[in-house]
Design a protein around this motif. Structure first.
Motif, PDB file in Angstrom:
ATOM      1  N   PRO A 160       0.752  -1.497   0.109  1.00  0.00           N
ATOM      2  CA  PRO A 160       0.021  -0.127   0.053  1.00  0.00           C
ATOM      3  C   PRO A 160       1.077   0.835  -0.213  1.00  0.00           C
ATOM      4  CG  PRO A 160      -1.016  -1.686   1.115  1.00  0.00           C
ATOM      5  CD  PRO A 160       0.597  -2.174   1.188  1.00  0.00           C
ATOM      6  N   ALA A 161       0.657   2.493  -0.628  1.00  0.00           N
ATOM      7  CA  ALA A 161       1.618   3.651  -1.133  1.00  0.00           C
ATOM      8  C   ALA A 161       0.129   4.640  -2.086  1.00  0.00           C
ATOM      9  CB  ALA A 161       2.632   2.889  -1.989  1.00  0.00           C
ATOM     10  N   ASP A 162       0.453   5.441  -1.568  1.00  0.00           N
ATOM     11  CA  ASP A 162      -0.498   6.444  -2.907  1.00  0.00           C
ATOM     12  C   ASP A 162      -0.051   5.901  -4.525  1.00  0.00           C
ATOM     13  OD1 ASP A 162      -0.397   8.833  -4.529  1.00  0.00           O
ATOM     14  OD2 ASP A 162      -0.147  10.436  -3.148  1.00  0.00           O
ATOM     15  N   PRO A 163      -0.660   5.340  -4.519  1.00  0.00           N
ATOM     16  CA  PRO A 163      -0.486   5.762  -6.353  1.00  0.00           C
ATOM     17  C   PRO A 163      -0.025   6.407  -7.386  1.00  0.00           C
ATOM     18  CG  PRO A 163      -3.019   5.095  -5.902  1.00  0.00           C
ATOM     19  CD  PRO A 163      -2.046   6.064  -3.966  1.00  0.00           C
ATOM     20  N   VAL A 164      -0.323   7.815  -7.147  1.00  0.00           N
ATOM     21  CA  VAL A 164       0.160   8.713  -7.831  1.00  0.00           C
ATOM     22  C   VAL A 164       1.281   8.802  -7.268  1.00  0.00           C
ATOM     23  CG1 VAL A 164      -0.187  11.224  -8.754  1.00  0.00           C
ATOM     24  CG2 VAL A 164      -2.186   9.905  -7.603  1.00  0.00           C
ATOM     25  N   ASP A 165       2.236   7.858  -6.400  1.00  0.00           N
ATOM     26  CA  ASP A 165       3.387   8.602  -6.795  1.00  0.00           C
ATOM     27  C   ASP A 165       4.261   7.782  -6.572  1.00  0.00           C
ATOM     28  OD1 ASP A 165       3.887  10.844  -5.140  1.00  0.00           O
ATOM     29  OD2 ASP A 165       3.690  10.552  -3.030  1.00  0.00           O
ATOM     30  N   ALA A 166       3.703   6.305  -7.096  1.00  0.00           N
ATOM     31  CA  ALA A 166       4.337   5.586  -6.794  1.00  0.00           C
ATOM     32  C   ALA A 166       3.765   5.090  -8.422  1.00  0.00           C
ATOM     33  CB  ALA A 166       3.343   4.243  -7.487  1.00  0.00           C
ATOM     34  N   ALA A 167       3.363   6.224  -9.187  1.00  0.00           N
ATOM     35  CA  ALA A 167       3.252   6.377 -11.295  1.00  0.00           C
ATOM     36  C   ALA A 167       4.154   6.957 -11.826  1.00  0.00           C
ATOM     37  CB  ALA A 167       2.148   6.694 -11.794  1.00  0.00           C
TER      38      ALA A 167
END
Length: 212
Positions: A160-167
């Motif tokens: 789990p993490a911020d998906p926008v940061d991951a992208a």
């Protein structure tokens, strides 16, 4: 069970108008990339089209609106392609490698690199260009990828993490190799094996960082 709604069939007049709009965008894209934003005029595009300037203005009220439509059409075409690649039923690593390859191929293509040079060269003089480009292309692509990564997080495939940061991290890793070499003029265009190697590198580092 009710049948799904089908989109209405456009009238001949609407179809002709859409065809004309597409023709304008095709000519305008080439004109913008060849002449830059400052060197492009509505009169010049109208002359290329062989029609009146009034016809062009009836479709697009300004040069900025025309540029936005050019970018939007190109961005939507790529994002539709990316949507097909982001298949939740395939192995995550393979899917991400395909997505990264497609991104690198897009930004290092002749049109992709020419558009990037246009934005870099004239973005400070015309800041609205940078905003139009960012909102329609990089931002929407990032959000599309973020939505896919969020689903992978919900399925336990990624932590789990911020998906926008991951992208953002995955996209940055993808563009850190041959694309960067192109920008500084070290290579003209990457070979397919170089693009594949960059995609593999990016996904390997990304999965190490976001492993569940």
């Amino acid at each position: 069970m009710t049948a799904p709604d089908t989109p209405p069939i456009p009238s001949r007049r609407e179809a002709r108008r859409q065809d004309r709009r597409d023709a304008i965008l095709t000519v305008a894209q080439t004109y913008f990339l060849e002449h830059g934003f400052a060197g492009t005029t509505m009169s010049g595009i109208a002359a290329e089209l062989g029609g009146s300037k009034g016809t062009l203005w009836s479709h697009f009220p300004s040069k900025e609106a025309l540029f936005a439509a050019v970018v939007e059409r190109a961005a939507k075409a790529y994002q539709a392609q990316l949507s097909q690649i982001l298949n939740v039923d395939e192995a995550l690593e393979l899917t991400l490698q395909r997505a990264c390859r497609s991104l690198i191929e897009k930004v290092t293509s002749p049109d992709g690199s020419a558009l990037h040079r246009l934005i870099v060269a004239q973005g400070r003089r015309f800041p609205e260009l940078s905003q139009i480009f960012f909102d329609l292309a990089p931002q929407n692509t990032r959000l599309l990828l973020a939505d896919f990564l969020h689903g992978a997080m919900m399925r336990g495939q990624l932590r789990p993490a911020d998906p926008v940061d991951a992208a953002r991290a995955l996209l940055s890793l993808s563009l850190s190799g041959c694309h960067q070499q192109m920008l500084i003029g070290r290579i003209d265009r990457p070979a397919p094996n170089e693009i594949a190697a960059d995609a593999t590198f990016a996904v390997d580092i990304f999965l190490r960082a976001y492993a569940p």
